[in-house]
Design a protein around this motif. Structure first.
Motif, PDB file in Angstrom:
ATOM      1  N   MET A  38       0.830  -1.202   0.000  1.00 28.32           N
ATOM      2  CA  MET A  38       0.000   0.000   0.000  1.00 28.32           C
ATOM      3  C   MET A  38       0.869   1.258   0.000  1.00 28.32           C
ATOM      4  SD  MET A  38      -3.312  -0.746   2.414  1.00 28.32           S
ATOM      5  CE  MET A  38      -2.353  -0.898   3.933  1.00 28.32           C
ATOM      6  N   ALA A  39       1.925   1.271   0.801  1.00 26.59           N
ATOM      7  CA  ALA A  39       2.761   2.465   0.904  1.00 26.59           C
ATOM      8  C   ALA A  39       3.504   2.762  -0.390  1.00 26.59           C
ATOM      9  CB  ALA A  39       3.749   2.308   2.053  1.00 26.59           C
ATOM     10  N   GLY A  49       1.175  12.891   1.469  1.00 24.61           N
ATOM     11  CA  GLY A  49       0.956  11.931   2.536  1.00 24.61           C
ATOM     12  C   GLY A  49      -0.496  11.510   2.599  1.00 24.61           C
ATOM     13  N   GLY A  50      -0.759  10.442   3.333  1.00 22.52           N
ATOM     14  CA  GLY A  50      -2.121   9.925   3.431  1.00 22.52           C
ATOM     15  C   GLY A  50      -2.456   8.986   2.284  1.00 22.52           C
ATOM     16  N   PHE A  51      -3.639   8.394   2.381  1.00 22.68           N
ATOM     17  CA  PHE A  51      -4.051   7.347   1.454  1.00 22.68           C
ATOM     18  C   PHE A  51      -5.406   7.658   0.844  1.00 22.68           C
ATOM     19  CE2 PHE A  51      -0.908   5.329   4.050  1.00 22.68           C
ATOM     20  CZ  PHE A  51      -0.292   4.396   3.229  1.00 22.68           C
ATOM     21  N   HIS A  52      -5.553   7.244  -0.417  1.00 22.75           N
ATOM     22  CA  HIS A  52      -6.850   7.299  -1.082  1.00 22.75           C
ATOM     23  C   HIS A  52      -7.736   6.158  -0.592  1.00 22.75           C
ATOM     24  CE1 HIS A  52      -5.418  10.431  -3.760  1.00 22.75           C
ATOM     25  NE2 HIS A  52      -4.351   9.686  -4.053  1.00 22.75           N
ATOM     26  N   ARG A  53      -8.992   6.207  -0.988  1.00 23.69           N
ATOM     27  CA  ARG A  53     -10.014   5.350  -0.392  1.00 23.69           C
ATOM     28  C   ARG A  53      -9.761   3.860  -0.618  1.00 23.69           C
ATOM     29  NH1 ARG A  53     -12.553   2.729   2.173  1.00 23.69           N
ATOM     30  NH2 ARG A  53     -14.774   2.587   2.532  1.00 23.69           N
ATOM     31  N   TYR A  54      -9.468   3.451  -1.846  1.00 25.40           N
ATOM     32  CA  TYR A  54      -9.195   2.049  -2.167  1.00 25.40           C
ATOM     33  C   TYR A  54      -8.565   1.990  -3.545  1.00 25.40           C
ATOM     34  CZ  TYR A  54     -13.582   2.263  -4.895  1.00 25.40           C
ATOM     35  OH  TYR A  54     -14.576   2.599  -5.790  1.00 25.40           O
ATOM     36  N   LYS A  67     -10.107  10.869  -0.537  1.00 28.68           N
ATOM     37  CA  LYS A  67      -9.268  10.702   0.657  1.00 28.68           C
ATOM     38  C   LYS A  67     -10.140  10.947   1.888  1.00 28.68           C
ATOM     39  CE  LYS A  67      -4.881  12.003   0.641  1.00 28.68           C
ATOM     40  NZ  LYS A  67      -3.687  12.900   0.567  1.00 28.68           N
ATOM     41  N   MET A  68     -10.274   9.924   2.711  1.00 32.02           N
ATOM     42  CA  MET A  68     -11.197   9.952   3.848  1.00 32.02           C
ATOM     43  C   MET A  68     -10.437  10.053   5.164  1.00 32.02           C
ATOM     44  SD  MET A  68     -14.078   9.453   2.167  1.00 32.02           S
ATOM     45  CE  MET A  68     -15.251   8.999   3.442  1.00 32.02           C
ATOM     46  N   LEU A  69     -10.950  10.848   6.092  1.00 32.18           N
ATOM     47  CA  LEU A  69     -10.321  10.961   7.400  1.00 32.18           C
ATOM     48  C   LEU A  69     -10.309   9.627   8.136  1.00 32.18           C
ATOM     49  CD1 LEU A  69      -9.144  12.644   9.761  1.00 32.18           C
ATOM     50  CD2 LEU A  69     -11.505  13.032  10.495  1.00 32.18           C
ATOM     51  N   TYR A  70     -11.434   8.904   8.114  1.00 27.92           N
ATOM     52  CA  TYR A  70     -11.499   7.695   8.951  1.00 27.92           C
ATOM     53  C   TYR A  70     -10.562   6.603   8.447  1.00 27.92           C
ATOM     54  CZ  TYR A  70     -14.527   5.005   5.756  1.00 27.92           C
ATOM     55  OH  TYR A  70     -15.040   4.305   4.696  1.00 27.92           O
ATOM     56  N   ASP A  71     -10.374   6.493   7.141  1.00 30.75           N
ATOM     57  CA  ASP A  71      -9.371   5.557   6.620  1.00 30.75           C
ATOM     58  C   ASP A  71      -7.983   5.924   7.125  1.00 30.75           C
ATOM     59  OD1 ASP A  71     -10.511   3.550   5.041  1.00 30.75           O
ATOM     60  OD2 ASP A  71     -10.838   4.938   3.392  1.00 30.75           O
ATOM     61  N   TRP A 101      -0.244  15.602   6.790  1.00 31.69           N
ATOM     62  CA  TRP A 101      -1.285  15.936   5.807  1.00 31.69           C
ATOM     63  C   TRP A 101      -2.603  16.261   6.503  1.00 31.69           C
ATOM     64  CZ3 TRP A 101      -5.627  12.653   4.815  1.00 31.69           C
ATOM     65  CH2 TRP A 101      -6.508  13.183   3.873  1.00 31.69           C
ATOM     66  N   VAL A 102      -2.977  15.468   7.482  1.00 31.21           N
ATOM     67  CA  VAL A 102      -4.217  15.749   8.220  1.00 31.21           C
ATOM     68  C   VAL A 102      -4.140  17.131   8.870  1.00 31.21           C
ATOM     69  CG1 VAL A 102      -5.631  15.052  10.198  1.00 31.21           C
ATOM     70  CG2 VAL A 102      -4.809  13.330   8.595  1.00 31.21           C
ATOM     71  N   LEU A 103      -3.010  17.432   9.490  1.00 34.07           N
ATOM     72  CA  LEU A 103      -2.859  18.738  10.149  1.00 34.07           C
ATOM     73  C   LEU A 103      -2.871  19.876   9.134  1.00 34.07           C
ATOM     74  CD1 LEU A 103      -0.146  17.812  12.792  1.00 34.07           C
ATOM     75  CD2 LEU A 103      -2.547  18.341  13.250  1.00 34.07           C
TER      76      LEU A 103
END
Length: 215
Positions: A38-39, A49-54, A67-71, A101-103
């Protein structure tokens, strides 16, 4: 097991738990194989940074670009746990850039976190995230640009295809051949920074600014 491929958060947490509490080497191997794939793959946003949904394919290459927060909340925890178990710097890097990325891009002015970014911009899914070889060379110059292109699999023909014809479009989803290549040297880190800065000038995907405490 084929496509589509969703990040298996709970299965990976179970495998890491077995590795940590029972010393199960097979469980750790299975978990890290998926975390590495995945990485390195296109489901990972290598610039921000971060991941797409699937992934829509079986190789973690072509994402559904939402790109979802909960994932990302769950994946961030997984990569931290993998780092503490293995000591591999790449897991710490993936987690750290995910949290950055979230921040940077999902933080609400009141201190909560927004829910998601859409998959499309200007009516085209993934347009914000993909690159032509020409764009990469324009931003980075010929020498650094070609080094970057080799590392992140950017080619003239691209790896995206038109749904109707199956022809390649010249657009590239950034991805690596090996997870070990995630640990970038100074030149690659600078290339990632400059491309992210150029990407920020594009039309952004829509942001779902709901703040859901459970996420």
């Amino acid at each position: 097991n084929g496509a589509p491929k969703f990040p298996p958060h709970h299965m990976l947490r179970f495998l890491l738990y077995e590795a940590r509490t029972r010393g199960d080497a097979r469980a750790l191997q299975w978990a890290t194989a998926t975390l590495d794939a995945m990485a390195a793959g296109g489901i990972h946003d290598h610039l921000a940074g971060g991941f797409h949904r699937y992934a829509t394919d079986a190789q973690w290459l072509v994402p559904h670009f939402e790109k979802m927060l909960y994932d990302n909340a769950q994946l961030g925890r997984l990569y931290v746990e993998a780092w503490t178990l293995t000591g591999h710097a790449r897991y710490r890097q993936v987690a750290g850039r995910l949290f950055d990325w979230v921040l940077d891009e999902l933080t609400d002015a009141a201190g909560g976190f927004h829910a998601a970014y859409d998959a499309d911009s200007e009516g085209v899914e993934g347009k914000f995230y993909v690159w032509s070889l020409r764009e990469v060379l324009d931003v980075l110059g010929d020498d650094l640009g070609r080094r970057f292109a080799q590392r992140y699999n950017v080619t003239e023909e691209g790896n995206c295809r038109e749904e109707s014809s199956g022809r390649r479009t010249g657009a590239n989803i950034l991805h690596l051949d090996h997870a070990e290549d995630l640990t970038a040297d100074d030149a690659m880190a600078e290339a990632l920074r400059r491309l992210r800065l150029r990407r920020s000038e594009r039309v952004w995907p829509g942001r779902d600014d709901k703040v859901l405490a459970g996420w």
